[in-house]
Enzyme design. Structure first.
Site, mmCIF file in Angstrom:
data_model
loop_
_atom_site.group_PDB
_atom_site.id
_atom_site.type_symbol
_atom_site.label_atom_id
_atom_site.label_comp_id
_atom_site.label_asym_id
_atom_site.label_seq_id
_atom_site.Cartn_x
_atom_site.Cartn_y
_atom_site.Cartn_z
ATOM 1 N N LYS A 148 49.058 -64.213 28.854
ATOM 2 C CA LYS A 148 50.289 -64.644 29.529
ATOM 3 C C LYS A 148 51.458 -63.923 28.875
ATOM 4 O O LYS A 148 51.756 -64.139 27.691
ATOM 5 C CB LYS A 148 50.476 -66.153 29.384
ATOM 6 C CG LYS A 148 51.461 -66.737 30.391
ATOM 7 C CD LYS A 148 50.876 -66.720 31.796
ATOM 8 C CE LYS A 148 51.663 -67.624 32.735
ATOM 9 N NZ LYS A 148 51.061 -67.617 34.089
ATOM 10 N N ASN B 9 67.555 -39.764 19.725
ATOM 11 C CA ASN B 9 68.740 -39.110 19.178
ATOM 12 C C ASN B 9 69.849 -39.204 20.224
ATOM 13 O O ASN B 9 69.847 -38.474 21.211
ATOM 14 C CB ASN B 9 68.419 -37.648 18.852
ATOM 15 C CG ASN B 9 69.431 -37.035 17.901
ATOM 16 O OD1 ASN B 9 70.535 -37.536 17.777
ATOM 17 N ND2 ASN B 9 69.055 -35.962 17.241
ATOM 18 N N HIS C 242 72.871 -38.271 21.508
ATOM 19 C CA HIS C 242 73.726 -37.116 21.261
ATOM 20 C C HIS C 242 75.193 -37.416 21.586
ATOM 21 O O HIS C 242 75.506 -38.053 22.591
ATOM 22 C CB HIS C 242 73.261 -35.920 22.095
ATOM 23 C CG HIS C 242 71.843 -35.528 21.827
ATOM 24 N ND1 HIS C 242 71.429 -35.008 20.619
ATOM 25 C CD2 HIS C 242 70.743 -35.602 22.606
ATOM 26 C CE1 HIS C 242 70.126 -34.755 20.675
ATOM 27 N NE2 HIS C 242 69.692 -35.112 21.865
ATOM 28 N N THR D 283 45.585 -68.326 31.963
ATOM 29 C CA THR D 283 46.827 -67.858 31.346
ATOM 30 C C THR D 283 47.875 -68.967 31.351
ATOM 31 O O THR D 283 48.731 -69.021 30.463
ATOM 32 C CB THR D 283 47.373 -66.602 32.049
ATOM 33 O OG1 THR D 283 47.734 -66.918 33.402
ATOM 34 C CG2 THR D 283 46.343 -65.482 32.037
ATOM 35 N N ASP D 284 47.815 -69.868 32.335
ATOM 36 C CA ASP D 284 48.750 -70.986 32.343
ATOM 37 C C ASP D 284 48.533 -71.885 31.120
ATOM 38 O O ASP D 284 49.504 -72.399 30.542
ATOM 39 C CB ASP D 284 48.591 -71.810 33.625
ATOM 40 C CG ASP D 284 49.627 -72.911 33.721
ATOM 41 O OD1 ASP D 284 50.805 -72.598 33.976
ATOM 42 O OD2 ASP D 284 49.263 -74.087 33.502
ATOM 43 N N ARG E 181 78.065 -33.454 12.206
ATOM 44 C CA ARG E 181 77.914 -34.020 13.539
ATOM 45 C C ARG E 181 77.824 -35.544 13.477
ATOM 46 O O ARG E 181 77.513 -36.134 12.445
ATOM 47 C CB ARG E 181 76.642 -33.479 14.227
ATOM 48 C CG ARG E 181 75.359 -33.921 13.545
ATOM 49 C CD ARG E 181 74.135 -33.589 14.380
ATOM 50 N NE ARG E 181 72.910 -34.047 13.718
ATOM 51 C CZ ARG E 181 71.707 -34.065 14.278
ATOM 52 N NH1 ARG E 181 71.566 -33.633 15.522
ATOM 53 N NH2 ARG E 181 70.652 -34.506 13.616
ATOM 54 N N GLN F 118 64.776 -36.542 11.625
ATOM 55 C CA GLN F 118 63.426 -36.668 11.065
ATOM 56 C C GLN F 118 63.481 -37.028 9.575
ATOM 57 O O GLN F 118 62.735 -37.892 9.098
ATOM 58 C CB GLN F 118 62.643 -35.361 11.254
ATOM 59 C CG GLN F 118 62.233 -35.069 12.687
ATOM 60 C CD GLN F 118 63.247 -34.255 13.461
ATOM 61 O OE1 GLN F 118 64.447 -34.324 13.184
ATOM 62 N NE2 GLN F 118 62.780 -33.481 14.434
ATOM 63 N N PHE G 81 72.525 -30.265 11.583
ATOM 64 C CA PHE G 81 71.337 -29.758 12.271
ATOM 65 C C PHE G 81 71.483 -28.246 12.428
ATOM 66 O O PHE G 81 72.273 -27.771 13.240
ATOM 67 C CB PHE G 81 71.138 -30.416 13.632
ATOM 68 C CG PHE G 81 69.779 -30.134 14.227
ATOM 69 C CD1 PHE G 81 68.619 -30.514 13.563
ATOM 70 C CD2 PHE G 81 69.664 -29.484 15.437
ATOM 71 C CE1 PHE G 81 67.365 -30.262 14.103
ATOM 72 C CE2 PHE G 81 68.414 -29.223 15.990
ATOM 73 C CZ PHE G 81 67.262 -29.617 15.318
#
Length: 307
Positions: free
Chosen positions: A21, A253, A255, A66-67, A184, A227, A167
């Site tokens: 569930k 990332n 940007h 599932t209930d 940056r 990284q 970078f």
């Protein structure tokens, strides 16, 4: 990719199955004192075992509905309590495996949504909260006859720093147009998960400590790449918490590009940016101890089985 043109003629088999569930929205409010406490979770339960007949012939004799799993999740929020999502998940997983005979394994996946107290006339209110816009706490518990595994974590932790990130020196080919930069903006929406080696844990203090270490490393590491930052985050967590075997991290990332104000005769010295939501680089890392115990089925998911 197999490029053979010969038709396949092997036997068709059921080669994997699990059921449960998904996304039960459970809110537990503790009202034992005038100052109430709230715990707001989204819990998915998954059962594993020999349920092949349900798939192959429709025989439901071994299938716990599932209930019923949903009702158990709500009942346990009261009967067992819902303070730490890890403890709550362990109670659910143990019940399904230990008390329901056809079930040989259980996977419980939980998200917790944070609330903060409303402030009225300068004081925190006893029974009113405002939803926090920060990270979602997560936990995954797997239990079967071979062991118990707990994975803590968080997602949607939005982090940004305006400098201290570079970078450059990257591989280039005829299609490379990206300019190297030594200064940056670095931003991400972090997903982090960590695997425990024990269930004897102060879940709340460990979570607070790990989040603090994530933020510290993101802020203080002079990053030559996202990284590198991810590895340093994982390394710091493992150094601080000997009960953690491995850390997995996923970071888009986000940007931020300098906006071209020069065409208007305006100087833009790394001050005005276009925040691009897509496409984005998606950086992922796993950082582990060389002597980490076997992960078993701890990373075999339910909600994301096909993702």
């Amino acid at each position: 990719m197999n490029t053979t043109t010969a038709p396949l003629s092997g036997t068709i088999e059921l080669t994997g199955h699990q059921y449960g569930k998904a996304e039960n929205r459970v809110v537990r409010i503790y009202r034992d004192t005038p100052r109430h406490e709230i715990h707001d979770v989204n819990v998915s339960t998954c059962l594993r075992g020999d349920f092949a007949d349900a798939y192959l012939t429709g025989d439901q004799s071994k299938v716990l509905p599932t209930d019923t799993q949903k009702q158990t999740a709500y009942a346990y929020a009261k009967e067992k309590g819902l303070i730490s999502i890890e403890s709550y998940g362990l109670e659910l997983a143990s019940h399904f495996v230990d008390d329901i005979e056809p079930v040989t394994g259980a996977r419980i996946e939980i998200e917790e949504y944070a609330w903060e107290r409303a402030v009225v006339d300068g004081a925190e209110h006893d029974h009113t909260w405002i939803r926090k816009g920060q990270e979602v706490r997560t936990a995954s518990i797997t239990h079967d006859d071979t062991g118990t595994w707990v994975i803590g974590g968080l997602k949607d932790l939005v982090l940004l720093k305006s400098t201290g990130s570079e970078f450059s020196g990257f591989l280039q080919d005829p299609y490379t147009v990206l300019e190297p930069t030594q200064d940056r903006v670095m931003a991400t929406t972090l997903v982090a998960q960590w695997r425990f080696t024990t269930t004897d844990v102060d879940w709340e203090s460990v979570y607070v400590g790990i989040k603090a270490q994530i933020v510290k490393q993101f802020a203080t590491v002079h990053s030559l790449a996202l990284q590198q930052t991810l590895f340093q985050i994982g390394k710091a967590i493992l150094e601080d918490f000997p009960i953690i075997a491995e850390v997995r991290l996923s970071a888009p990332n986000k940007h931020h590009f300098d906006y071209a104000l020069g065409r208007f005769g305006i100087e833009n010295d790394n001050e005005v940016f276009h925040a691009a939501d897509r496409p984005y680089g998606l950086i992922q890392a796993a950082v582990s101890r060389s002597d980490a115990p076997d992960a078993g089925p701890s990373w075999t998911t339910y909600a994301g089985w096909l993702s």
